[in-house]
Design a protein around this motif. Structure first.
Motif, PDB file in Angstrom:
ATOM      1  N   GLY A 177     -12.586   6.462  -9.133  1.00 20.41           N
ATOM      2  CA  GLY A 177     -11.074   6.676  -9.341  1.00 20.41           C
ATOM      3  C   GLY A 177     -10.766   6.775  -7.947  1.00 20.41           C
ATOM      4  N   SER A 178     -11.448   7.512  -6.931  1.00 20.78           N
ATOM      5  CA  SER A 178     -10.829   7.671  -5.519  1.00 20.78           C
ATOM      6  C   SER A 178     -10.760   6.299  -4.869  1.00 20.78           C
ATOM      7  CB  SER A 178     -11.680   8.666  -4.966  1.00 20.78           C
ATOM      8  OG  SER A 178     -13.003   8.318  -4.442  1.00 20.78           O
ATOM      9  N   VAL A 179     -11.929   5.593  -4.936  1.00 18.53           N
ATOM     10  CA  VAL A 179     -11.925   4.093  -4.310  1.00 18.53           C
ATOM     11  C   VAL A 179     -10.833   3.127  -4.715  1.00 18.53           C
ATOM     12  CG1 VAL A 179     -13.117   2.201  -4.397  1.00 18.53           C
ATOM     13  CG2 VAL A 179     -14.358   4.264  -4.167  1.00 18.53           C
ATOM     14  N   VAL A 180     -10.595   3.309  -6.077  1.00 10.00           N
ATOM     15  CA  VAL A 180      -9.351   2.339  -6.590  1.00 10.00           C
ATOM     16  C   VAL A 180      -7.943   2.983  -6.230  1.00 10.00           C
ATOM     17  CG1 VAL A 180      -7.955   1.859  -8.701  1.00 10.00           C
ATOM     18  CG2 VAL A 180     -10.558   1.968  -8.825  1.00 10.00           C
ATOM     19  N   ASP A 181      -7.642   4.246  -5.923  1.00  6.90           N
ATOM     20  CA  ASP A 181      -6.639   4.896  -5.637  1.00  6.90           C
ATOM     21  C   ASP A 181      -6.411   4.337  -3.902  1.00  6.90           C
ATOM     22  OD1 ASP A 181      -5.137   6.079  -7.479  1.00  6.90           O
ATOM     23  OD2 ASP A 181      -6.461   8.133  -7.435  1.00  6.90           O
ATOM     24  N   ASN A 182      -7.578   4.431  -3.510  1.00  4.34           N
ATOM     25  CA  ASN A 182      -7.599   4.019  -1.994  1.00  4.34           C
ATOM     26  C   ASN A 182      -7.716   2.483  -1.683  1.00  4.34           C
ATOM     27  OD1 ASN A 182      -7.490   6.980  -1.176  1.00  4.34           O
ATOM     28  ND2 ASN A 182      -9.813   6.680  -1.038  1.00  4.34           N
ATOM     29  N   THR A 183      -7.633   1.741  -2.748  1.00 11.61           N
ATOM     30  CA  THR A 183      -7.592   0.491  -2.454  1.00 11.61           C
ATOM     31  C   THR A 183      -6.149  -0.438  -2.069  1.00 11.61           C
ATOM     32  OG1 THR A 183      -9.503  -0.060  -4.061  1.00 11.61           O
ATOM     33  CG2 THR A 183      -8.027  -1.883  -3.555  1.00 11.61           C
ATOM     34  N   ARG A 184      -6.189  -1.240  -1.077  1.00  8.60           N
ATOM     35  CA  ARG A 184      -4.778  -1.758  -0.723  1.00  8.60           C
ATOM     36  C   ARG A 184      -5.084  -3.186  -0.543  1.00  8.60           C
ATOM     37  NH1 ARG A 184      -4.260   2.854  -1.616  1.00  8.60           N
ATOM     38  NH2 ARG A 184      -2.939   4.472  -0.242  1.00  8.60           N
ATOM     39  N   SER A 185      -4.538  -3.909  -1.305  1.00 11.46           N
ATOM     40  CA  SER A 185      -4.599  -5.430  -1.343  1.00 11.46           C
ATOM     41  C   SER A 185      -3.618  -6.108  -1.851  1.00 11.46           C
ATOM     42  CB  SER A 185      -6.028  -5.930  -2.254  1.00 11.46           C
ATOM     43  OG  SER A 185      -5.685  -5.912  -3.575  1.00 11.46           O
ATOM     44  N   ARG A 186      -3.679  -7.536  -1.612  1.00 14.78           N
ATOM     45  CA  ARG A 186      -2.498  -8.365  -2.103  1.00 14.78           C
ATOM     46  C   ARG A 186      -2.324  -8.412  -3.594  1.00 14.78           C
ATOM     47  NH1 ARG A 186      -3.509 -14.727  -1.016  1.00 14.78           N
ATOM     48  NH2 ARG A 186      -1.723 -14.558  -2.626  1.00 14.78           N
ATOM     49  N   TRP A 187      -3.380  -7.976  -4.356  1.00 17.32           N
ATOM     50  CA  TRP A 187      -3.420  -8.099  -5.861  1.00 17.32           C
ATOM     51  C   TRP A 187      -3.309  -6.722  -6.329  1.00 17.32           C
ATOM     52  CZ3 TRP A 187      -7.396 -10.600  -2.735  1.00 17.32           C
ATOM     53  CH2 TRP A 187      -7.277 -11.807  -2.528  1.00 17.32           C
ATOM     54  N   GLY A 188      -3.116  -5.742  -5.405  1.00 19.88           N
ATOM     55  CA  GLY A 188      -2.781  -4.427  -5.978  1.00 19.88           C
ATOM     56  C   GLY A 188      -4.069  -3.546  -6.152  1.00 19.88           C
ATOM     57  N   HIS A 189      -3.942  -2.207  -6.540  1.00 22.42           N
ATOM     58  CA  HIS A 189      -4.925  -1.310  -6.720  1.00 22.42           C
ATOM     59  C   HIS A 189      -6.124  -1.895  -7.490  1.00 22.42           C
ATOM     60  CE1 HIS A 189      -3.090   2.022  -4.480  1.00 22.42           C
ATOM     61  NE2 HIS A 189      -2.023   1.613  -5.109  1.00 22.42           N
ATOM     62  N   TYR A 190      -5.800  -2.365  -8.764  1.00 24.54           N
ATOM     63  CA  TYR A 190      -6.488  -2.466  -9.768  1.00 24.54           C
ATOM     64  C   TYR A 190      -7.382  -3.904 -10.218  1.00 24.54           C
ATOM     65  CZ  TYR A 190      -3.301   1.500 -10.443  1.00 24.54           C
ATOM     66  OH  TYR A 190      -2.589   2.530 -10.451  1.00 24.54           O
ATOM     67  N   LYS A 191      -6.745  -4.912  -9.850  1.00 24.18           N
ATOM     68  CA  LYS A 191      -7.138  -6.116 -10.065  1.00 24.18           C
ATOM     69  C   LYS A 191      -8.355  -6.635  -9.649  1.00 24.18           C
ATOM     70  CE  LYS A 191      -2.989  -8.273 -11.982  1.00 24.18           C
ATOM     71  NZ  LYS A 191      -1.937  -9.375 -12.158  1.00 24.18           N
ATOM     72  N   PRO A 192      -8.795  -6.336  -8.338  1.00 25.01           N
ATOM     73  CA  PRO A 192     -10.002  -6.726  -7.406  1.00 25.01           C
ATOM     74  C   PRO A 192     -11.244  -6.078  -8.307  1.00 25.01           C
ATOM     75  CG  PRO A 192      -8.320  -6.296  -5.913  1.00 25.01           C
ATOM     76  CD  PRO A 192      -7.643  -5.968  -7.424  1.00 25.01           C
ATOM     77  N   TRP A 193     -10.859  -4.781  -8.512  1.00 27.52           N
ATOM     78  CA  TRP A 193     -12.029  -4.206  -9.198  1.00 27.52           C
ATOM     79  C   TRP A 193     -12.381  -4.685 -10.787  1.00 27.52           C
ATOM     80  CZ3 TRP A 193     -15.241  -2.209  -6.124  1.00 27.52           C
ATOM     81  CH2 TRP A 193     -14.830  -1.733  -4.643  1.00 27.52           C
ATOM     82  N   ILE A 194     -10.999  -4.891 -11.464  1.00 26.98           N
ATOM     83  CA  ILE A 194     -11.167  -5.246 -12.670  1.00 26.98           C
ATOM     84  C   ILE A 194     -12.211  -6.469 -12.743  1.00 26.98           C
ATOM     85  CG2 ILE A 194      -9.988  -6.223 -14.730  1.00 26.98           C
ATOM     86  CD1 ILE A 194      -7.744  -4.328 -14.123  1.00 26.98           C
ATOM     87  N   ALA A 195     -11.574  -7.533 -11.977  1.00 29.78           N
ATOM     88  CA  ALA A 195     -12.411  -8.732 -12.307  1.00 29.78           C
ATOM     89  C   ALA A 195     -13.865  -8.636 -11.625  1.00 29.78           C
ATOM     90  CB  ALA A 195     -11.852  -9.794 -10.973  1.00 29.78           C
ATOM     91  N   ALA A 196     -14.260  -7.936 -10.377  1.00 25.13           N
ATOM     92  CA  ALA A 196     -15.622  -7.783 -10.249  1.00 25.13           C
ATOM     93  C   ALA A 196     -16.583  -6.952 -11.246  1.00 25.13           C
ATOM     94  CB  ALA A 196     -15.480  -6.980  -8.631  1.00 25.13           C
TER      95      ALA A 196
END
Length: 467
Positions: A76-95
């Motif tokens: 959860g902390s990793v997701v909250d700290n994620t900054r990407s052009r696809w947002g917080h969530y989508k990169p992790w959802i895909a992987a």
């Protein structure tokens, strides 16, 4: 860039997000049902694992799930700290979707190893499955409260998502025994079934990834440190009480459902009736999700939770004392699963409201860390429930029984108590915790959102990020 000042565009976006998010739950719950409910069936009934293997595998599954549950909060902390052009969530959802799909296939593969080596390999694969599932699960469900601040809209998204997830879950429940049986009932049949389920999951996740557009609901928050994780979780008292209530409920629910195949094979003595029984329960649960918004318009959450728990209790009592007659057992199942559907939606939205409560109380919005408690709860409940089943299968003599006739009446009674009495106690305890400690009602939530807006911690325009 769409805005709330354009009502038509905002309404269209809400519907698009609601459906694209919900479709993604279909295959996800198919995979989760396959692993959480039928992995133990695969081990005991298909691979014919020994009592020794099941004893060690059961404890390793418990340890892996508890470790993975703790890692949910870190994720959860990793997701909250994620900054990407696809947002917080989508990169992790895909992987996470791709990685967990691969691990799911490995779990339902006969590795052809002796017991000692297979226990080690199985434990490693199961741990990897849990971690990769977490990679997808945390950002996926955290996306839900990121789509709206409105309680009613969140409930509508949650109810629709649970409709799709229920279709996914019960399609596995209904299909797995007859389909794998038609394919030969061996390890190859189970692998093929798993491959189809995994493909459906990946297709559904693609719909969510391409279809959802994430609104900007809150002012961007500073990154949360690992040291700050404890404050985020421990400082949110409503989150902790909700988690305790949900763990008690989910442990009871998973324990009951995990005994399903064994009940119909060894107590009812007609394994074929498991499929129509599962279909009836699936319809009951779907009906509950469909009518929930209608009841919500007229009754408060507390009233609905009380009524749902009453129905669940009545279902358990009827099931325990019912004769081996599908009419009585079916009626008990209808009560139990209709009530359960209401509780599931309510607990989902209780957690979403804890995000704003934590933001209001602690001064920072940590959506993914907060919502990480949902998969944490599911995993702890599944871990404890599965271990209860494993131990009871060994102690009752069911795992070592060649036929239903080889199980003693005492063994069957032990299974019925573990399946129906213990879960009832846990579910009632969860309800009592909620009644005593949860206080975010509709009025309090409105006050929280209003004060956050006044502080400038929520956006008033809610622009839509183009991602």
């Amino acid at each position: 860039m769409a805005s709330q000042r354009d009502p038509d565009a905002t309404a269209a976006l809400f519907q698009r997000n609601r459906w694209a998010f919900s479709v993604g739950t279909l295959g996800r719950d198919m995979v989760y049902a396959l692993v959480s409910l039928y992995l133990i069936v695969f081990l005991t009934e298909v691979l014919d694992a020994s009592d020794t293997f099941m004893w060690w595998a059961g404890w390793l599954i418990l340890a892996a799930r508890l470790f993975d549950a703790v890692m949910d909060v870190v994720m959860g902390s990793v997701v909250d700290n994620t900054r990407s052009r696809w947002g917080h969530y989508k990169p992790w959802i895909a992987a996470g979707a791709v990685a967990s799909a691969f691990c799911t296939l490995l779990l339902f593969t006969d590795l052809g190893l002796p017991d000692g080596s297979y226990v080690v390999a199985f434990a490693l694969i199961y741990l990897l499955w849990g971690l990769t599932w977490t990679m997808n699960d945390i950002p996926y469900w955290t996306l839900l409260p990121a789509l709206s601040l409105d309680q009613k809209q969140r409930e509508r998204i949650g109810a629709l998502a649970k409709i799709f997830s229920t279709v996914g879950l019960f399609s596995v429940v209904v299909a797995i025994i007859p389909v794998t049986g038609a394919l030969g009932g061996d390890t190859r049949a189970w692998f093929l079934f798993t491959a189809v389920v995994v493909a459906i999951m990946l297709a559904g996740q693609l719909v969510t990834l391409l279809g959802v557009r994430e609104p900007q609901l809150a002012v961007e928050q500073p990154k949360v440190t690992l040291r700050g994780l404890w404050r985020v979780v421990a400082g949110n008292d409503q989150l902790l009480w909700t988690a305790i209530a949900m763990v008690l409920f989910m442990t009871g629910y998973v324990t009951t459902t995990s005994f399903g195949v064994y009940f119909f094979k060894y107590a009812y003595r007609d394994e074929g009736m498991y499929t129509p029984f599962g279909a009836v329960l699936g319809v009951a649960q779907l009906t509950g999700f469909l009518v929930f918004p209608l009841f919500r318009r007229r009754f408060s959450r507390r009233t609905l939770y009380t009524a749902a728990t009453t129905a669940v209790v009545a279902g358990y009592v009827l099931f325990f004392f019912a004769p081996m007659d599908m009419l009585w057992i079916g009626a008990a199942g209808l009560l139990l699963f209709t009530g359960q559907s209401f509780v599931v939606v309510l607990m989902l939205v209780f957690l979403t409201d804890c995000i704003e409560y934590g933001h209001w109380k602690l001064g920072a919005r940590n959506a993914a860390v907060t919502f990480a408690l949902q998969p944490f709860i599911n995993k702890v409940g599944a871990a404890v429930g599965t271990q209860i089943v494993s131990v009871v299968l060994i102690l009752s003599g069911i795992n070592s029984a060649a036929t239903p006739d080889d199980v003693s009446p005492q063994g069957l009674l032990m299974m019925r108590i573990a399946m129906l009495v213990l879960p009832l106690v846990l579910i009632v305890a969860g309800y009592l915790v909620y009644r005593a400690k949860y206080r975010i009602d509709e009025q309090f939530y409105a006050r929280i959102v209003g004060e956050l807006a006044e502080r400038g911690q929520l956006t008033t325009d809610q622009g839509i990020a183009d991602r």
